[in-house]
Design an enzyme around this catalytic site. Structure first.
Site, PDB file in Angstrom:
ATOM      1  N   ASP A 458       0.774  -1.254   0.000  1.00  0.00           N
ATOM      2  CA  ASP A 458       0.000   0.000   0.000  1.00  0.00           C
ATOM      3  C   ASP A 458       0.807   1.307   0.000  1.00  0.00           C
ATOM      4  O   ASP A 458       1.059   1.889  -1.022  1.00  0.00           O
ATOM      5  CB  ASP A 458      -0.984  -0.018   1.175  1.00  0.00           C
ATOM      6  CG  ASP A 458      -2.009  -1.127   1.055  1.00  0.00           C
ATOM      7  OD1 ASP A 458      -1.790  -2.056   0.249  1.00  0.00           O
ATOM      8  OD2 ASP A 458      -3.034  -1.090   1.757  1.00  0.00           O
ATOM      9  N   GLU A 689      -2.976  -7.866  12.779  1.00  0.00           N
ATOM     10  CA  GLU A 689      -2.629  -7.625  11.376  1.00  0.00           C
ATOM     11  C   GLU A 689      -1.149  -7.244  11.226  1.00  0.00           C
ATOM     12  O   GLU A 689      -0.462  -7.701  10.325  1.00  0.00           O
ATOM     13  CB  GLU A 689      -3.513  -6.485  10.848  1.00  0.00           C
ATOM     14  CG  GLU A 689      -3.351  -6.203   9.373  1.00  0.00           C
ATOM     15  CD  GLU A 689      -4.192  -5.001   8.930  1.00  0.00           C
ATOM     16  OE1 GLU A 689      -4.707  -4.265   9.791  1.00  0.00           O
ATOM     17  OE2 GLU A 689      -4.330  -4.804   7.711  1.00  0.00           O
TER      18      GLU A 689
HETATM   19  C1  6A9 Z   1     -10.795  -1.747   3.725  1.00  0.00           C
HETATM   20  C2  6A9 Z   1     -12.288  -1.444   5.659  1.00  0.00           C
HETATM   21  C3  6A9 Z   1     -14.957  -2.456   7.981  1.00  0.00           C
HETATM   22  C4  6A9 Z   1      -4.261  -4.299   3.495  1.00  0.00           C
HETATM   23  O1  6A9 Z   1      -5.204  -8.250   4.259  1.00  0.00           O
HETATM   24  C5  6A9 Z   1      -5.873  -7.666   3.210  1.00  0.00           C
HETATM   25  C6  6A9 Z   1      -5.140  -6.439   2.706  1.00  0.00           C
HETATM   26  C7  6A9 Z   1      -3.742  -6.824   2.220  1.00  0.00           C
HETATM   27  O2  6A9 Z   1      -3.840  -7.561   1.054  1.00  0.00           O
HETATM   28  C8  6A9 Z   1      -2.888  -5.616   1.944  1.00  0.00           C
HETATM   29  O3  6A9 Z   1      -1.591  -6.035   1.635  1.00  0.00           O
HETATM   30  N1  6A9 Z   1      -5.105  -5.444   3.789  1.00  0.00           N
HETATM   31  C9  6A9 Z   1      -2.858  -4.705   3.149  1.00  0.00           C
HETATM   32  O4  6A9 Z   1      -2.054  -3.596   2.882  1.00  0.00           O
HETATM   33  C10 6A9 Z   1      -6.455  -5.013   4.222  1.00  0.00           C
HETATM   34  C11 6A9 Z   1      -7.183  -4.276   3.129  1.00  0.00           C
HETATM   35  C12 6A9 Z   1      -8.571  -3.881   3.452  1.00  0.00           C
HETATM   36  C13 6A9 Z   1      -9.131  -2.990   2.368  1.00  0.00           C
HETATM   37  C14 6A9 Z   1     -10.552  -2.652   2.546  1.00  0.00           C
HETATM   38  C15 6A9 Z   1     -12.128  -1.966   4.276  1.00  0.00           C
HETATM   39  C16 6A9 Z   1     -13.176  -2.353   6.452  1.00  0.00           C
HETATM   40  O5  6A9 Z   1     -14.121  -1.635   7.170  1.00  0.00           O
END
Ligand code: 6A9
Length: 719
Positions: A458, A689
């Site tokens: 990100d 996380e």
């Molecule tokens: C947001 C908000 C209830 C971000 O683990 C999933 C991803 C990874 O693939 C990525 O590398 N996460 C990491 O930088 C989480 C992404 C969530 C995006 C949507 C929604 C929820 O509100």
């Protein structure tokens, strides 16, 4: 609980401590509910699971067992045990709500006893045939005797599964009184007549039947599901029979866990083994079967279009916050699951490859169906068909290649090829053998450094001014891995492998890698692009329109040095990629500076694992905008630490000048990572996380038993 099929009949549990209003009704995993902990402690991904939930003095233990038989998968039973525990005092009265709901197909009939007790539900559905679900009478905690309780039931229609909580909450009334013989009387909330959802114009889709049992703690309730096509049943799977089955599965789980990961052999104490079991189990227990359509923006259309209906069986990063499939997360998930159950893993991987469109693209985030959609803010729903995500499924495939049956590989291979071609053709960089993530943030003036969501990292710093001249090191390394795995798959199948081998050689050629990505002034590998070394955010008063109050001051980006084509001066996870994916030969002179950067506390080393961005890097822990705190700019992330350990383990066992140093770092890093994740789990009740590089504290969403669960493989030293 539901079947792995579209529009499945679903069963579930809600609960309510009878001291608060209907807002205290618990149903789906929500971080905002503030549970002290919850998660699967043991789960084999198939027939058995044990979960514990701690909710302000109330401990709920939910256990299930499945028994195969008949033509529709067989029977299963649930046992829910509720007891007071710990510091918080539970409400004296607790309600458990067991429900069954359809999702667009199937029928349900209530069987009501004594006017208010839903004793059973009979029904039929496409995949289950005929079935009967029985709600047994509550007993004491150990299963003997009976416990005084009140029963209520609800028979209602909901616009869909995503509104079930609202349907139940809006049906609660406080006109009921709990009055056990000789005991104190107490008013409580129970489901009454359903009068429709406020403002709901959506058509009814889900028939909901719900059994509410209200009682004093401790107590136990059991539910049996009996499949109509099972004929030689020897008696219900309940009471002592259920206890015996649970014990049998429990013992089998313990044995299989030790055979697979050997943590007892390695000397881990029981508490740490339970932690590892919980990490694996919560990943297995969090798996879901999703059905619906992605919303996709492609350059061919002016507006996003819904893709065809599709199904996905997948693990998820986080049951509470990201309960859906994410492409690059899944490759990491399958590294773990492929060890526990290779067949399950192959099935998941096949599902993912079936999501591919005609061009060879797989959407990054899978938001399939109303329930999944209900958890996503609108700005994240649309997927862009030019945007990639690291092809980590190749990591998982690499692990499965040796044992995957040939017919499986043969069916998969055309998809592997198409996927690989898609990356090669759409994510190509400005020079031969370079690559570039498409889809960086537009409107760069709003961000300290425009994000690169495609990379999965990100807000990790890239060139300050996105342009077509960028070359991204991490993607280049992922493509080297992809080439290697395609070559190996082709060789196993007797298909031409040379084009992939050629690419693999080119992408791991040291001289070429140096020329394209070695940044002398940084002493490390780096991205290249149109970059300014001096950007910052400044608070500026907004300009007031005539006759209007002055707008809030805003953070805007200021560029104090003109950008020019150069290497990006960020030292962190991206700089390590040639090491992480083991593209450097063991005698590479570049290993020494990379190992030194890893071990330096001024740069990447912390007592909790490797931080994502060096402490002395310009954007270390910098916010990207007013509302966008640092994410991949310092925190410790487990997936990359896993890759680091995997690589150090390899370099530490191959002859070469850096062997001992690598082995030493390996031991220290492994110790740090495992110790911190365990400590955070013990203290906070969750895996997280990412982890603070200054205190080790868990951060971001929780429970997060996606790639953070790779700690199990680290404990097992299974790379
Ligand atoms: C947001 C908000 C209830 C971000 O683990 C999933 C991803 C990874 O693939 C990525 O590398 N996460 C990491 O930088 C989480 C992404 C969530 C995006 C949507 C929604 C929820 O509100």
């Amino acid at each position: 609980m539901k079947t792995r099929s579209p529009r499945a009949v679903v069963t579930g549990l809600m609960w309510l401590q009878q001291r608060e209003a209907g807002g205290g009704l618990r149903h789906t995993c929500e971080q905002g509910d503030g549970l002290a902990s919850y998660g699967w402690l043991r789960h084999d991904g198939d027939n058995f699971g044990v979960q514990e939930l701690r909710d302000r003095g109330l401990l709920l233990r939910t256990e299930f067992v499945k028994r195969h038989g008949g033509e529709h998968g067989g029977d299963w039973s649930w046992r829910v045990t509720a007891r007071p525990e710990g510091a918080g005092s539970p409400a004296s009265l607790v309600s458990l709500f067991f429900y069954v709901a359809t999702d667009g197909q199937g029928t349900l009939q209530p069987h009501v006893e004594d006017r208010t007790r839903l004793g059973a539900v009979s029904g039929t559905s496409e995949e289950l045939g005929d079935f009967r679900i029985t709600f047994l009478r509550p007993t004491s905690e150990s299963g003997e005797g009976s416990t005084y309780s009140s029963f209520h039931y609800l028979d209602a229609w909901s616009p869909g599964l995503h509104r079930l909580t609202d349907v139940v909450r809006s049906s609660l009334s406080d006109r009921f009184v709990f009055s056990p013989p000789g005991g104190p009387r107490q008013r409580f909330l129970a489901v009454d007549t359903f009068r429709g959802l406020p403002g709901a114009a959506e058509a009814p889709r889900s028939h909901l039947l719900l059994h509410q049992v209200t009682l004093r703690l401790p107590a136990r309730v059991e539910v049996t599901f009996e499949s109509g096509s099972v004929r030689d049943r020897r008696g219900p799977l309940a009471g002592p029979a259920l206890t015996a089955e649970l014990a049998r599965h429990e013992a089998a789980f313990e044995r299989r866990f030790e055979e697979t990961f050997g943590l007892e052999r390695k000397g881990f104490p029981p508490a740490q083994r339970r932690f590892a079991q919980a990490a694996l189990s919560n990943m297995l227990g969090g798996m879901g079967y999703f059905h619906g359509r992605s919303l996709v923006q492609s350059p061919l259309h002016e507006r996003p279009v819904p893709y065809p209906e599709t199904s996905l069986f997948t693990a998820v990063p986080s049951r509470s916050f990201f309960p859906r499939g994410f492409l690059w997360d899944e490759g990491f998930h399958q590294l773990l699951l492929a060890r526990w159950d290779p067949e399950l893993s192959r099935e998941v991987i096949a599902h993912w490859f079936d999501l591919m469109n005609a061009e060879g693209w797989i959407p990054r985030e899978q938001i399939l169906g109303e329930e999944a959609l209900a958890k996503v803010p609108p700005e994240f729903v649309v997927q862009h068909s030019e945007t990639a995500n690291p092809p980590t499924l190749f990591l998982a495939l690499q692990r499965l290649l040796g044992t995957a049956p040939l017919p499986y590989l043969r069916r998969l291979f055309p998809r592997l090829r198409a996927w690989y071609e898609w990356y090669n053709s759409t994510q190509a960089g400005p020079l031969p053998y370079t690559f570039r993530w498409r889809g960086r943030d537009t409107d760069p003036e709003r961000f300290l450094n425009p994000k690169t969501l495609a990379s999965g990292l990100d807000d990790y710093p890239r060139a300050s001014h996105p342009s077509a001249d960028e070359r991204h090191l991490d993607l280049r390394c992922w493509m080297a891995l992809a080439s290697q795995v395609l070559a190996e798959a082709a060789e196993r199948l007797g298909e031409p492998a040379e084009p992939y081998r050629h690419m693999q050689r080119a992408l791991s050629d040291s001289e070429l890698l140096e020329r394209l990505h070695w940044a002398e002034e940084l002493g490390a590998f780096a991205d290249y692009g149109n970059h300014s070394r001096a950007v910052g955010l400044r608070r500026e008063a907004g300009r007031a329109a005539p006759g209007r109050p002055p707008p809030e001051p805003q953070l805007v980006r200021v560029v104090r040095e003109a950008p020019r084509p150069r290497f990006v001066g960020a030292l962190g996870y991206v700089s390590l990629f040639p090491l992480l994916l083991q593209l450097l030969p063991p005698d590479s002179p570049r290993l020494a500076p990379l190992l030194a950067a890893m071990r330096s506390e001024k740069q990447l080393w912390t007592p909790f694992g490797l931080r994502s961005l060096a402490r002395d890097s310009p954007l270390y822990m910098q916010r990207n905008t007013e509302h966008d705190p640092p994410y991949w700019r310092g925190s410790v992330w487990v997936n990359i630490n896993y890759l680091a350990l995997r690589a150090l383990h390899a370099y530490g066992s191959l002859p070469g000048p850096h062997r001992e140093r690598a082995a030493e770092l390996y031991r220290e890093l492994r110790h740090n990572l495992v110790a911190n994740l365990y400590r955070q789990y013990a203290d906070s009740g969750y895996l997280w996380e990412h982890y603070s590089d200054s205190s080790g504290a868990g951060q971001g969403s929780h429970p997060f038993t996606g790639w953070s669960a790779l700690v199990v493989l680290v404990m097992a030293e299974d790379y």
